[in-house]
Design an enzyme around this catalytic site. Sequence first.
Site, mmCIF file in Angstrom:
data_model
loop_
_atom_site.group_PDB
_atom_site.id
_atom_site.type_symbol
_atom_site.label_atom_id
_atom_site.label_comp_id
_atom_site.label_asym_id
_atom_site.label_seq_id
_atom_site.Cartn_x
_atom_site.Cartn_y
_atom_site.Cartn_z
ATOM 1 C CB CYS A 1 -11.976 -16.332 2.654
ATOM 2 S SG CYS A 1 -10.299 -16.704 3.205
ATOM 3 C CE1 TYR B 1 -4.400 -1.222 0.004
ATOM 4 C CE2 TYR B 1 -3.123 -3.143 0.658
ATOM 5 C CZ TYR B 1 -4.294 -2.586 0.159
ATOM 6 O OH TYR B 1 -5.342 -3.388 -0.197
ATOM 7 C CB ALA C 1 -27.189 -46.257 3.637
ATOM 8 C CB CYS D 1 -8.697 -21.457 9.348
ATOM 9 S SG CYS D 1 -8.056 -20.787 7.815
ATOM 10 N N GLY E 1 -6.269 -14.038 11.578
ATOM 11 C CA GLY E 1 -7.185 -13.571 10.557
ATOM 12 C C GLY E 1 -8.188 -14.611 10.091
ATOM 13 N NE ARG F 1 -1.282 -6.111 9.053
ATOM 14 C CZ ARG F 1 -1.958 -7.169 8.682
ATOM 15 N NH1 ARG F 1 -2.859 -7.075 7.732
ATOM 16 N NH2 ARG F 1 -1.775 -8.327 9.278
ATOM 17 C CB ALA G 1 -21.722 -33.133 1.963
ATOM 18 C CB CYS H 1 -8.587 -23.623 1.416
ATOM 19 S SG CYS H 1 -10.095 -22.745 1.904
HETATM 20 C C1 LIG Z 1 -7.007 -36.416 -2.776
HETATM 21 C C2 LIG Z 1 -8.039 -35.356 -2.691
HETATM 22 C C3 LIG Z 1 -7.656 -34.059 -2.353
HETATM 23 C C4 LIG Z 1 -8.603 -33.070 -2.279
HETATM 24 N N1 LIG Z 1 -8.203 -31.843 -1.871
HETATM 25 C C5 LIG Z 1 -9.123 -30.878 -1.709
HETATM 26 C C6 LIG Z 1 -8.765 -29.598 -1.239
HETATM 27 O O1 LIG Z 1 -7.583 -29.325 -0.991
HETATM 28 N N2 LIG Z 1 -9.715 -28.667 -1.089
HETATM 29 C C7 LIG Z 1 -11.022 -28.938 -1.370
HETATM 30 O O2 LIG Z 1 -11.861 -28.044 -1.186
HETATM 31 N N3 LIG Z 1 -11.411 -30.125 -1.825
HETATM 32 C C8 LIG Z 1 -10.499 -31.108 -1.991
HETATM 33 N N4 LIG Z 1 -10.882 -32.331 -2.450
HETATM 34 C C9 LIG Z 1 -12.322 -32.534 -2.774
HETATM 35 C C10 LIG Z 1 -13.126 -32.777 -1.483
HETATM 36 O O3 LIG Z 1 -12.490 -33.730 -0.690
HETATM 37 C C11 LIG Z 1 -14.531 -33.217 -1.840
HETATM 38 O O4 LIG Z 1 -15.139 -32.230 -2.625
HETATM 39 C C12 LIG Z 1 -15.382 -33.447 -0.585
HETATM 40 O O5 LIG Z 1 -14.792 -34.398 0.269
HETATM 41 C C13 LIG Z 1 -16.780 -33.915 -0.962
HETATM 42 O O6 LIG Z 1 -17.479 -34.165 0.198
HETATM 43 P P1 LIG Z 1 -18.738 -35.150 0.255
HETATM 44 O O7 LIG Z 1 -19.145 -35.198 1.676
HETATM 45 O O8 LIG Z 1 -19.719 -34.753 -0.750
HETATM 46 O O9 LIG Z 1 -18.203 -36.577 -0.210
HETATM 47 P P2 LIG Z 1 -17.021 -37.497 0.288
HETATM 48 O O10 LIG Z 1 -16.029 -36.741 1.046
HETATM 49 O O11 LIG Z 1 -16.566 -38.210 -0.918
HETATM 50 O O12 LIG Z 1 -17.717 -38.526 1.280
HETATM 51 C C14 LIG Z 1 -18.670 -39.442 0.838
HETATM 52 C C15 LIG Z 1 -18.797 -40.544 1.878
HETATM 53 O O13 LIG Z 1 -19.952 -41.313 1.596
HETATM 54 C C16 LIG Z 1 -19.683 -42.664 1.921
HETATM 55 N N5 LIG Z 1 -20.694 -43.488 1.249
HETATM 56 C C17 LIG Z 1 -20.932 -43.590 -0.096
HETATM 57 N N6 LIG Z 1 -21.984 -44.418 -0.319
HETATM 58 C C18 LIG Z 1 -22.423 -44.821 0.894
HETATM 59 C C19 LIG Z 1 -23.462 -45.683 1.333
HETATM 60 N N7 LIG Z 1 -24.286 -46.267 0.492
HETATM 61 N N8 LIG Z 1 -23.606 -45.902 2.642
HETATM 62 C C20 LIG Z 1 -22.785 -45.340 3.544
HETATM 63 N N9 LIG Z 1 -21.772 -44.525 3.180
HETATM 64 C C21 LIG Z 1 -21.604 -44.262 1.878
HETATM 65 C C22 LIG Z 1 -18.263 -42.848 1.414
HETATM 66 O O14 LIG Z 1 -17.647 -43.972 2.017
HETATM 67 C C23 LIG Z 1 -17.632 -41.520 1.866
HETATM 68 O O15 LIG Z 1 -17.085 -41.642 3.160
HETATM 69 C C24 LIG Z 1 -9.960 -33.356 -2.568
HETATM 70 C C25 LIG Z 1 -10.348 -34.656 -2.931
HETATM 71 C C26 LIG Z 1 -9.402 -35.639 -2.987
HETATM 72 C C27 LIG Z 1 -9.830 -37.012 -3.351
HETATM 73 C C1 LIG Z 2 -9.890 -12.436 2.676
HETATM 74 C C2 LIG Z 2 -8.696 -11.674 3.165
HETATM 75 C C3 LIG Z 2 -8.644 -10.300 2.995
HETATM 76 C C4 LIG Z 2 -7.556 -9.582 3.480
HETATM 77 N N1 LIG Z 2 -7.586 -8.225 3.399
HETATM 78 C C5 LIG Z 2 -6.676 -7.499 4.060
HETATM 79 C C6 LIG Z 2 -6.868 -6.113 4.240
HETATM 80 O O1 LIG Z 2 -7.884 -5.548 3.839
HETATM 81 N N2 LIG Z 2 -5.902 -5.443 4.908
HETATM 82 C C7 LIG Z 2 -4.803 -6.057 5.423
HETATM 83 O O2 LIG Z 2 -3.967 -5.395 6.024
HETATM 84 N N3 LIG Z 2 -4.622 -7.375 5.291
HETATM 85 C C8 LIG Z 2 -5.536 -8.119 4.661
HETATM 86 N N4 LIG Z 2 -5.429 -9.489 4.649
HETATM 87 C C9 LIG Z 2 -4.312 -10.142 5.353
HETATM 88 C C10 LIG Z 2 -4.696 -10.465 6.807
HETATM 89 O O3 LIG Z 2 -4.853 -9.302 7.571
HETATM 90 C C11 LIG Z 2 -3.644 -11.354 7.491
HETATM 91 O O4 LIG Z 2 -2.455 -10.635 7.585
HETATM 92 C C12 LIG Z 2 -3.418 -12.648 6.763
HETATM 93 O O5 LIG Z 2 -4.643 -13.277 6.477
HETATM 94 C C13 LIG Z 2 -2.530 -13.612 7.549
HETATM 95 O O6 LIG Z 2 -3.100 -13.923 8.770
HETATM 96 P P1 LIG Z 2 -3.858 -15.337 9.046
HETATM 97 O O7 LIG Z 2 -2.912 -16.405 8.624
HETATM 98 O O8 LIG Z 2 -4.133 -15.357 10.516
HETATM 99 O O9 LIG Z 2 -5.074 -15.334 8.207
HETATM 100 C C14 LIG Z 2 -6.477 -10.241 4.123
HETATM 101 C C15 LIG Z 2 -6.527 -11.620 4.256
HETATM 102 C C16 LIG Z 2 -7.626 -12.337 3.802
HETATM 103 C C17 LIG Z 2 -7.674 -13.822 4.014
HETATM 104 S S1 SF4 Z 3 -12.109 -20.003 3.209
HETATM 105 FE FE1 SF4 Z 3 -10.595 -18.752 4.289
HETATM 106 S S2 SF4 Z 3 -11.288 -18.743 6.399
HETATM 107 FE FE2 SF4 Z 3 -12.390 -20.382 5.392
HETATM 108 S S3 SF4 Z 3 -11.177 -22.207 5.742
HETATM 109 FE FE3 SF4 Z 3 -10.464 -21.381 3.797
HETATM 110 S S4 SF4 Z 3 -8.780 -20.001 4.344
HETATM 111 FE FE4 SF4 Z 3 -9.881 -20.450 6.229
#
Ligand SMILES: Cc1cc2nc3c(=O)[nH]c(=O)nc-3n(C[C@H](O)[C@H](O)[C@H](O)COP(=O)(O)OP(=O)(O)OC[C@H]3O[C@@H](n4cnc5c(N)ncnc54)[C@H](O)[C@@H]3O)c2cc1C
Ligand SMILES: Cc1cc2nc3c(=O)[nH]c(=O)nc-3n(C[C@H](O)[C@H](O)[C@H](O)COP(=O)(O)O)c2cc1C
Ligand code: SF4
Length: 668
Positions: A372, A173, A481, A366, A342, A221, A417, A369
């Site tokens: 946000c 900034y 199920a 948190c 944060g 800051r 889910a 990821c």
């Molecule tokens: C390796 C990997 C890395 C990933 N990394 C990320 C990430 O970094 N960030 C992110 O946002 N997403 C990530 N994802 C995606 C994320 O994990 C999925 O989007 C999320 O888990 C989906 O959630 P869900 O509850 O819909 O299904 P799932 O997590 O797939 O869970 C479904 C569950 O239902 C159960 N099930 C199915 N059929 C039946 C039945 N008939 N009876 C009983 N149980 C049943 C299964 O055994 C399973 O446990 C990743 C996925 C994988 C595979």
């Molecule tokens: C969605 C988001 C928006 C942010 N916006 C600002 C901001 O407006 N001003 C600022 O000084 N820092 C901003 N930051 C940085 C945070 O203040 C903080 O320094 C950073 O997320 C690291 O801290 P944490 O690991 O605890 O999240 C932002 C961070 C996030 C995740």
């Molecule tokens: S979306 Fe932002 S606040 Fe939520 S879990 Fe991911 S990093 Fe953390």
Amino acid sequence: MKYEKILEPGRIGSMELRNRMIMPGMGTNLAAADGTVSDVIVNYYARRANGGVGMIITEVCCPDPLGRVIPGEIEATYDYFMPGLSRIPHAIHSGGAKACLQLAHGGCFASEHVTGEPPLTPSGVGTMLLPDENPRTMTVEQIHELVDKYAQAARRARDCGFDAVEIHGAHGYMPLQFLSPYTNRREDAYGGSLENRARFPLEIIKKIREYVGTDLNIIYRLSGEEYVPDGLTIEDACQFAKMAQEAGVDAINVSAGTWDSRMEKYFSVMLEGKSAEGMGLSHGVGISTWVPPNYTPRGTMIHLAAAVKKAVSIPVIAVCGISPEMGEEILEGNNADFIAIGRQTIADPDYPNKIKEGKANEIRRCLRCNECLGDVMRNCGISCAINPEAGKEYEGYTTVKPAQTIKNIAIIGAGPAGMQAALTATERGHKVTLFEKNSELGGALYYVSIPDFKEDYKDYTKQMIEAVKRCGAVIKTGTEATPEIIRQGGFDTVIVASGAATYIPAIPGAQDAKILDPLKVLDSKESTGDTVIVCGAGLVGCEVAMFLAEQGKEVTMVDMLSSAAPDMTVFSKWVLEGKLAELGVKVKGNHKITEMTGESVSCDFEGNHAVFKADSVVCALGLKSCRSILEELRAGCKGVEIIPVGDVNKPRKIMQATHEGFHAARRV
Ligand SMILES: Cc1cc2nc3c(=O)[nH]c(=O)nc-3n(C[C@H](O)[C@H](O)[C@H](O)COP(=O)(O)OP(=O)(O)OC[C@H]3O[C@@H](n4cnc5c(N)ncnc54)[C@H](O)[C@@H]3O)c2cc1C
Ligand SMILES: Cc1cc2nc3c(=O)[nH]c(=O)nc-3n(C[C@H](O)[C@H](O)[C@H](O)COP(=O)(O)O)c2cc1C
Ligand code: SF4
């Protein structure tokens, strides 16, 4: 763990904070279109104040219309904004926290697309993030005017009831652009020596004091390091911190980085604390420097706060990936006086109260990821992957109300889910039975959190599983199920959260038994040789590649798309790509796979044929929804309400799974 220090009251200037936990400034993108404060923002902050945090520093608020970085940013540019701004301290004080307004001028990052005019900068240096802008060099008159605008904005903050303002002099900034030798190339009284480069921020501090006296506390800051060659170093930052104290600030909040932070060896800098000086410029990480994703270890900036603390006698705030446990240790070690946390405050606003009540194990952790941040920077308003209410506190549709009629609900699948649905449905008083065919709860989160670089996901998974075990649902693990089971259970509603499984495409050879499943590779159920081809450079492919490369394997990724992990927010992706490059993973984009065997992959590439050979081939070409149970229930359980949520609808991410599970359970 015992929390003592973090719960102690503490003082900044004339303010007493009820504890040492501060919510740092985080843009929400939730202001009204004209820059006034919206109902949504007011409720967002009130919710966080009620969670027990000691002070809330608001998101960026521009003191000058030309300083706006994103649409949906609040403004303190004219008195016109004061009625709206006044609502924020009222909301924050109602929850027992102190309120601080962050004053921020984006300088070279205040794009013409947002402000309508080319960016104002100290000496015409732009940012590589906005290569098409035409930054203007400020005249001395413009500098004086801007100093006055900061002070006018601070005066408005005081009159609106804020306890403090924070001058945003970090992250690229305007005050940092003056302080930094990288962006300030002026040859007049505002450029050159550290004293000259510090003149603009020091004039702001003094002018604010002139306008508001001691009625308002001032926090500065500061980026302790910029991570650009010839940028601000920690030595200069410490010198400046002393000057700022002398000029009248009450606390220094130490972050790091600038828009153009970039290092060829990101991890050498972030992990080993090496200086970015002299390193190549190849890899840009920008905002990911100060908002690092899960691939970066926690607490990488603590040493910067500790160094500043040695230089000044006013309170110092440490930030960045600090977990509450780490915060306690930092305070105990006297490395800082306050801890800014944060993203954790977005994911679970109640985390300070949970610590106070001895329930730290219940904090919804948190993931880091950066979804946000991705939403904010896309101008879509803040959301959170694991907290469906975040940013929507004002909207009636996230309120969880007691059920009017208690229903008998089956939930199939205990991934994010299903688990979220179980938590929300039991909270509402429904009778819930959760079926999971595996022996453990968690679903795909089990695989997600295997690699060390997914430690944050492991913490979240553990907390969710414990919460589900406590929530009062009947849990049937090891039970698949079926329509029969559902009919026998007399359920009114079935929430189907059966998720997704590895997709095997119709590419010749893909069904070969020698082709490895990425989930089994992660789980060590299948092992690879020393050289590996990973087909598919989506999130799963990238992470499997990283997992194997960290074990010393030589990995090549092949994908028909041009870039890796297209569904990932860039603020995580920059770091993921940096890490893959550092580990030597080769990414072959624009390669359409035509055939695979256990040892080779054939592709079409720009009209040519290419063949890659390796000891092992992993097929990570996506996931496929597990819909059979859904179809069977629809056919065999007439009269029962059936709601599919999460990846069973379409393979996506934790955000969609959690939100859909939450809303289904909130509605029934
Ligand atoms: C390796 C990997 C890395 C990933 N990394 C990320 C990430 O970094 N960030 C992110 O946002 N997403 C990530 N994802 C995606 C994320 O994990 C999925 O989007 C999320 O888990 C989906 O959630 P869900 O509850 O819909 O299904 P799932 O997590 O797939 O869970 C479904 C569950 O239902 C159960 N099930 C199915 N059929 C039946 C039945 N008939 N009876 C009983 N149980 C049943 C299964 O055994 C399973 O446990 C990743 C996925 C994988 C595979
Ligand atoms: C969605 C988001 C928006 C942010 N916006 C600002 C901001 O407006 N001003 C600022 O000084 N820092 C901003 N930051 C940085 C945070 O203040 C903080 O320094 C950073 O997320 C690291 O801290 P944490 O690991 O605890 O999240 C932002 C961070 C996030 C995740
Ligand atoms: S979306 Fe932002 S606040 Fe939520 S879990 Fe991911 S990093 Fe953390």
